[in-house]
Design a protein around this motif. Structure first.
Motif, PDB file in Angstrom:
ATOM      1  N   GLN A   1       1.241  -1.629   0.240  1.00  0.00           N
ATOM      2  CA  GLN A   1      -0.280   0.245  -0.271  1.00  0.00           C
ATOM      3  C   GLN A   1       0.663   1.868  -0.253  1.00  0.00           C
ATOM      4  OE1 GLN A   1      -3.455   0.382  -0.407  1.00  0.00           O
ATOM      5  NE2 GLN A   1      -3.052   2.009  -0.762  1.00  0.00           N
ATOM      6  N   THR A   2       1.872   1.152   0.793  1.00  0.00           N
ATOM      7  CA  THR A   2       2.750   2.065   0.742  1.00  0.00           C
ATOM      8  C   THR A   2       3.212   2.723  -0.535  1.00  0.00           C
ATOM      9  OG1 THR A   2       3.595   1.899   2.968  1.00  0.00           O
ATOM     10  CG2 THR A   2       4.875   3.313   2.109  1.00  0.00           C
TER      11      THR A   2
ATOM     12  N   ASP B   1       1.162   4.138  -2.113  1.00  0.00           N
ATOM     13  CA  ASP B   1       0.477   5.927  -2.622  1.00  0.00           C
ATOM     14  C   ASP B   1       1.777   6.344  -2.656  1.00  0.00           C
ATOM     15  OD1 ASP B   1      -1.643   5.400  -0.919  1.00  0.00           O
ATOM     16  OD2 ASP B   1      -0.756   5.462   1.479  1.00  0.00           O
TER      17      ASP B   1
ATOM     18  N   SER C   1       2.401  10.692   6.028  1.00  0.00           N
ATOM     19  CA  SER C   1       1.223  10.284   5.714  1.00  0.00           C
ATOM     20  C   SER C   1       0.560   9.202   7.409  1.00  0.00           C
ATOM     21  CB  SER C   1       1.377   9.258   4.555  1.00  0.00           C
ATOM     22  OG  SER C   1       2.251   9.965   3.626  1.00  0.00           O
TER      23      SER C   1
ATOM     24  N   ALA D   1      -5.449   7.583   0.626  1.00  0.00           N
ATOM     25  CA  ALA D   1      -5.481   5.696  -0.329  1.00  0.00           C
ATOM     26  C   ALA D   1      -4.946   4.654   0.528  1.00  0.00           C
ATOM     27  CB  ALA D   1      -5.083   6.053  -1.572  1.00  0.00           C
ATOM     28  N   GLY D   2      -4.330   5.276   1.731  1.00  0.00           N
ATOM     29  CA  GLY D   2      -4.205   3.627   2.188  1.00  0.00           C
ATOM     30  C   GLY D   2      -5.284   3.303   3.251  1.00  0.00           C
TER      31      GLY D   2
END
Ligand code: HEM
Length: 373
Positions: free
Chosen positions: A60-61, A64, A206, A362-363
């Motif tokens: 996921q990172t 992003d 983030s 988004a994460g």
């Protein structure tokens, strides 16, 4: 001085006083540097996280970061153009000569940039981190590494006119780099490691936005570790850089110039404070307060380093070179227009960033929330 092949400054007078143009150079370069750090550091961290395929948080990172890289690139380029404007005005007779000497790599920056941009768009648009995205993302990161290397070559070569004739004779066509420069590698590594550190802070921020989730806390710990680790390593590269400078220039920040020395000490202190707060963040203590202090002290340290770099640059200028006494015919209307447009530009950037910040992270996909990193 008279034996060095330095052209006379441009006969067209400067449109504003040297102090103003120099301040604007430092300001725009600082902004360019921060954007560049996020683009270069972000591209490298995205590669790293794409390789940790078993962790949903890591994937996921990577996604992003990939989604933000085209935007970072746009800022890097636009702010770089602004800095280029001022550096050409103030040091044109140095920069043009060195740019011609390394003409082929220097001109290739445009091609490398376009290819890297395509690569980042491709990686951003192909969500699933398949082999293609991993390869393209890694190639784009390599291209940014190459661009940064070419910049460090030019920024060091412009300051060493004593080397120009030999390079010109070696490859008259511009197939040169400044590989004989002692400060080249430590300067490059210093810039690169700082990029990773600052991008670590971006990861922290983030995480702060989603700190109530497992994913957010993981991001904070990861980002803080990147920042603290890279900064500690950078004390080593910074020391190497300092030792590789000519003794006369090194002395400037070690006592010979009072202001440069105080700024250097303050920058070290601020960076140390940032590392301590990053370690507290990593330990999970008071995330918002520690993240705020960490970001503020780190950015202040970078800003001071930009000023120190300017002292170092001017220290390289040959004794007797009359920098600061360039002919000035102030064009007030143009300067005012520049400030109005610059302020409007910064306001637009702020507006865009606030929109991005307000968007839902988004994460933290539902699946990621449940899983262990
Ligand atoms: C993503 C691509 C880029 C990367 C990775 C990058 C990286 C760097 C690095 C590492 C430096 C510091 C060099 C040193 O001090 O030794 C630098 C300086 C600089 N960059 Fe960029 N850069 C990029 C794009 C650009 C673009 C497109 C422009 C302008 C067209 C630009 C303009 C400048 C200028 C003018 C400086 C020097 C400013 C000064 O000496 O005060 N950069 N860049």
């Amino acid at each position: 001085m008279q034996h060095l092949p330095i052209a006379s400054p441009d006969p067209i007078p400067l449109p504003g006083p040297v102090w103003l143009l120099r301040t604007l150079l430092l300001l725009t370069f600082f902004l360019h540097l921060v954007a560049m750090d996020l683009a270069l550091g972000g591209s490298l961290l995205a590669v790293f996280y794409r390789l940790r395929r078993k962790s949903e948080f890591a994937r996921q990172t990577a996604r992003d970061l990939a989604a933000k890289l085209p935007v970072m690139m746009a800022y890097t380029i636009t702010l770089g153009v602004a800095a280029l404007l001022f550096v050409q005005v103030l040091y044109g007779n140095f920069l043009y000569a060195s740019s011609i000497l390394i003409g082929i790599p220097w001109a290739s920056v445009i091609v490398l940039l376009i290819l890297a941009y395509y690569g980042f768009y491709y990686a951003a648009m192909h969500d699933e981190a398949g082999a293609g995205v991993r390869v393209v993302g890694a190639l784009a990161a390599l291209l940014l590494l190459a661009i940064a290397f070419i910049y460090v070559n030019n920024m060091t070569l412009m300051l060493t006119p004593g080397r120009w004739i030999a390079l010109y004779r070696r490859h008259v066509s511009g197939w040169n780099l400044n590989l004989g420069e002692r400060a080249l590698i430590p300067r490059y590594l210093h810039m690169l490691t700082a990029a990773i550190a600052l991008c670590g802070l971006f990861v922290v921020l983030s995480g702060i936005r989603q700190r109530t989730t497992q994913f957010g806390q993981w991001l904070i710990r990861q980002g803080a570790a990147w920042f603290a680790g890279a900064t500690v390593v950078n004390y080593g590269f910074g020391l190497w850089l300092l030792l590789s400078l000519p003794a006369r220039i090194r002395a400037l920040v070690l006592g010979a110039n009072g202001v440069a020395t105080v700024l250097f000490g303050a920058a070290l202190f601020l960076s140390l404070a940032a590392v301590v707060h990053a370690l507290m963040l990593r330990a999970g203590r008071r995330p918002v307060a520690n993240a705020s202090v960490c970001v503020a002290t780190a950015l202040a340290a970078v800003a001071l380093m930009v000023v120190i770099r300017d002292y170092v640059r001017n220290g390289y200028l040959p004794p007797g070179y009359q920098f600061g006494q360039l002919r000035v015919v102030s064009q007030t209307s143009i300067i005012v227009l520049f400030f109005v447009l610059f302020a409007a530009g910064l306001a637009t950037v702020y507006y865009m960033l606030s929109k991005v910040a307000a968007a839902r992270p988004a994460g933290d996909p539902a699946s990621a929330r449940q899983q262990k990193a």
